[in-house]
Design an enzyme around this catalytic site. Sequence first.
Site, mmCIF file in Angstrom:
data_model
loop_
_atom_site.group_PDB
_atom_site.id
_atom_site.type_symbol
_atom_site.label_atom_id
_atom_site.label_comp_id
_atom_site.label_asym_id
_atom_site.label_seq_id
_atom_site.Cartn_x
_atom_site.Cartn_y
_atom_site.Cartn_z
ATOM 1 C CE LYS A 1 22.396 -12.561 -5.075
ATOM 2 N NZ LYS A 1 22.650 -12.065 -6.437
ATOM 3 C CG HIS B 1 4.535 6.351 8.214
ATOM 4 N ND1 HIS B 1 4.925 6.837 6.983
ATOM 5 C CD2 HIS B 1 3.665 5.335 7.958
ATOM 6 C CE1 HIS B 1 4.307 6.144 6.035
ATOM 7 N NE2 HIS B 1 3.544 5.234 6.591
ATOM 8 N NE ARG C 1 6.717 0.388 6.050
ATOM 9 C CZ ARG C 1 5.488 0.876 5.901
ATOM 10 N NH1 ARG C 1 5.282 2.018 5.311
ATOM 11 N NH2 ARG C 1 4.452 0.220 6.362
ATOM 12 N NE ARG D 1 -3.332 0.475 2.956
ATOM 13 C CZ ARG D 1 -4.616 0.835 3.075
ATOM 14 N NH1 ARG D 1 -4.945 2.114 2.983
ATOM 15 N NH2 ARG D 1 -5.545 -0.057 3.292
ATOM 16 C CB THR D 2 3.483 2.513 2.287
ATOM 17 O OG1 THR D 2 2.613 2.430 3.413
ATOM 18 C CG2 THR D 2 4.345 3.756 2.406
#
Lengths: 318, 318, 318
Positions: free
Chosen positions: B94, B146, B116, B66-67
């Site tokens: 990795k 946020h 994020r 969504r974000t």
Amino acid sequence: MNNPQLNKNGELQHLLTTEGLPARIMRDILDRAATFLDTTDGHEIKKVPLLHGKSVFNIFFENSTRTRTTFEIAAKRLSADVVNLNIGSSSTSKGETLLDTVDNLCAMHADMFVVRHAQSGAAHLIARHVAPDIHVVNAGDGRHAHPTQALLDMFTIRHYKKEFHNLRVAIVGDVLHSRVARSQIHALTTLGVPEVRVIAPKTLLPTMVENLGVQVYHDMAQGLKDVDVVLMLRLQNERMQGAALPSAQEYFKNYGLTEEKLAHAKDDAIVMHPGPMNRGVEIDSRVADGPRSVILSQVTFGIAVRMAVMSILAGGKQ
Amino acid sequence: MNNPQLNKNGELQHLLTTEGLPARIMRDILDRAATFLDTTDGHEIKKVPLLHGKSVFNIFFENSTRTRTTFEIAAKRLSADVVNLNIGSSSTSKGETLLDTVDNLCAMHADMFVVRHAQSGAAHLIARHVAPDIHVVNAGDGRHAHPTQALLDMFTIRHYKKEFHNLRVAIVGDVLHSRVARSQIHALTTLGVPEVRVIAPKTLLPTMVENLGVQVYHDMAQGLKDVDVVLMLRLQNERMQGAALPSAQEYFKNYGLTEEKLAHAKDDAIVMHPGPMNRGVEIDSRVADGPRSVILSQVTFGIAVRMAVMSILAGGKQ
Amino acid sequence: MNNPQLNKNGELQHLLTTEGLPARIMRDILDRAATFLDTTDGHEIKKVPLLHGKSVFNIFFENSTRTRTTFEIAAKRLSADVVNLNIGSSSTSKGETLLDTVDNLCAMHADMFVVRHAQSGAAHLIARHVAPDIHVVNAGDGRHAHPTQALLDMFTIRHYKKEFHNLRVAIVGDVLHSRVARSQIHALTTLGVPEVRVIAPKTLLPTMVENLGVQVYHDMAQGLKDVDVVLMLRLQNERMQGAALPSAQEYFKNYGLTEEKLAHAKDDAIVMHPGPMNRGVEIDSRVADGPRSVILSQVTFGIAVRMAVMSILAGGKQ
């Protein structure tokens, strides 16, 4: 009865199913699609600005890279912004309802949703829910419908056979589980094909399939006799392992399309398949790669048909 | 103290948190966002060329379709090239370090990172590390911040209430684990809201929360009394199964926003939620879908606010 | 022998390997790449319309976010439409053959395929199969080749050393499993580097590696003596846990590039690495981040080189 696919002026508002879709709308889509194909070279599809500034959301609740890609390409050819959402791994797993997810995407300025869902009726549910300026295209819902596949098949048939009213068409294989077959049957009968046959073992046919206006055959030699078009269906792997079929080998022997069986059709019959093919199960490689196969043309025409649907829905004037 | 979000001219260099973000910068963002919304129709967001030729990398170390989608849409509306990177499944597995990954992406000609991460401080770490011509937007870091969510909430409040200086605002729910709540509190107090309340059980409040300049309530009737704005928080599923709460039903009974509880607020109070909602847990459907809910407007405004942040950071003149 | 990479006019048709790729083609690619880099600021890469209206398909049968991203950025800088296909999770798992998948993508109006595959030869197979107007770029096939990596390495060497004909270059590490090393060796010898060395334990060298025109060293002090360029290879995690190596610590002690070992090279030697790095295994952080490291320049140049390859293949005139 109100047709949820049309607005009050009788224009296409959503593309959800070929069932009940008027013949004039189908023909409009096929005619528009033809304009996107370069007539000197069927491969070339020009980039046009018809959907510039529009946002198309591919929301796939069921994974299908191939179908998603065809819609993504079609939207990009129309200069739309495309956002791919694989919802299986997203908000719905956070407890949000399907319609809350849809409401949120609408509020993000979506102009069109291309929806794939494992549940029959999901695209209808979304179409009933969204605001009037948002359009929904069903990219396959459960066993119910796959209208763009059927329309690209109609485009392909018209391309090679010119007319519908003089054709004999056979659909071969797992009709029972196939949204493609259902959408093909509705499209073929609407466009005036006088004889539509289905060929399958009883275990792969819906009950009362005759009510859809088709003739039923269980034998390939009889069913393919003198047909103009052979529409093969994909046999899904899970069927081959299930109780519905003795084995893939047995199925191929009885229903796999070979050159020998195809000899029963007309000399100029064309062979189609929605892909992906199981070679050696529902179709023999010599047929799939042979001169009567138009399977790859279906894919190219599919881009043009999806461009046509999207541009009619959201693109306004051409 | 040096503010890592501002350059030496006091202009926005990165958006990392609303804590310490000057009120004039917040107002600039809200004012710019308003220019992206069509005044005759709040839904329409025009495509503009402000970030044409710029590359925005959405680097999500934590999955959030969504974000990510809201930032992708915002960047595409600005005509940027957008690259989505789901780093969870990539190089870090990795054995590469976070900063090596970032260095590589910088070297690929990134103009902006939208980050994020599950760890608090990750966006700050990256912002301190990158070259001065690269901008970082924090799209959520751990329990910390946020900021774009808080700014779109401020936009929504200003849209419906016009001013901040005469408001009483209540934040309801799991403040303890919420980066959204933290960012909202800093934004509200900076913009001059004289009374910010938090309403939650003790187990879902940080210790010393009063130090953030808020009044604490444990009872909805008292906490919602005469408020202008109700900011609901999402109750994450893992909390409901943990020791912090007796049960989702019990939580709904005490803290779920119903019409009955909302009656304690002012008659023209608005209800907001960052989504995705847990209907029947933190909010009742009659409220979520009711006349005082502005939850979907938040989503639309969120696109405009993210466009504003990105265009102020990287877009230069409008 | 017919070169599958060139058309009948001797122009680049596909980029599959540096083996047998004429020096003039390599130089064309490097020269074209230079035009995409802003000479006043090596970081800036302008967006150009050379591939506007073209469709580039990144088909990755093996996951590699980093390599996929570099091609995606390069294609978008050229204004192409880019479609990412992670085929591992797609049709091939539905039983479709590789070439059926490719045929379908061709029929969707692809202009270029960027192919990553775990099997050596996969890109060649696809190149032989597609129509003449479709171009294939090998983005890594098994242990065989990774030509764009080698070409960006050549660009980097030429950028810092101006000429190839007077250089001594050492390739260090797991040559046995490295498609990068193989492609580097062919490119270096084709471009006229008189002395190419490989430095590795015997267990990480192919048999008969001398036949590729390189000198073999098992000792870093001797192998690095007076070299101009050090090309480090990534040691893949699975090697460290396998029988080929005693331990990562032991490997670092013998073959990890430290400042002490690098002192054997020329004073102005440059250090390169294709990434992602295992710090403390094949390279020490002081070297990786030190003044002789050009590792991040490789990444930036990699975008320009991939733009060059794509625009030469499909972009026509500049």
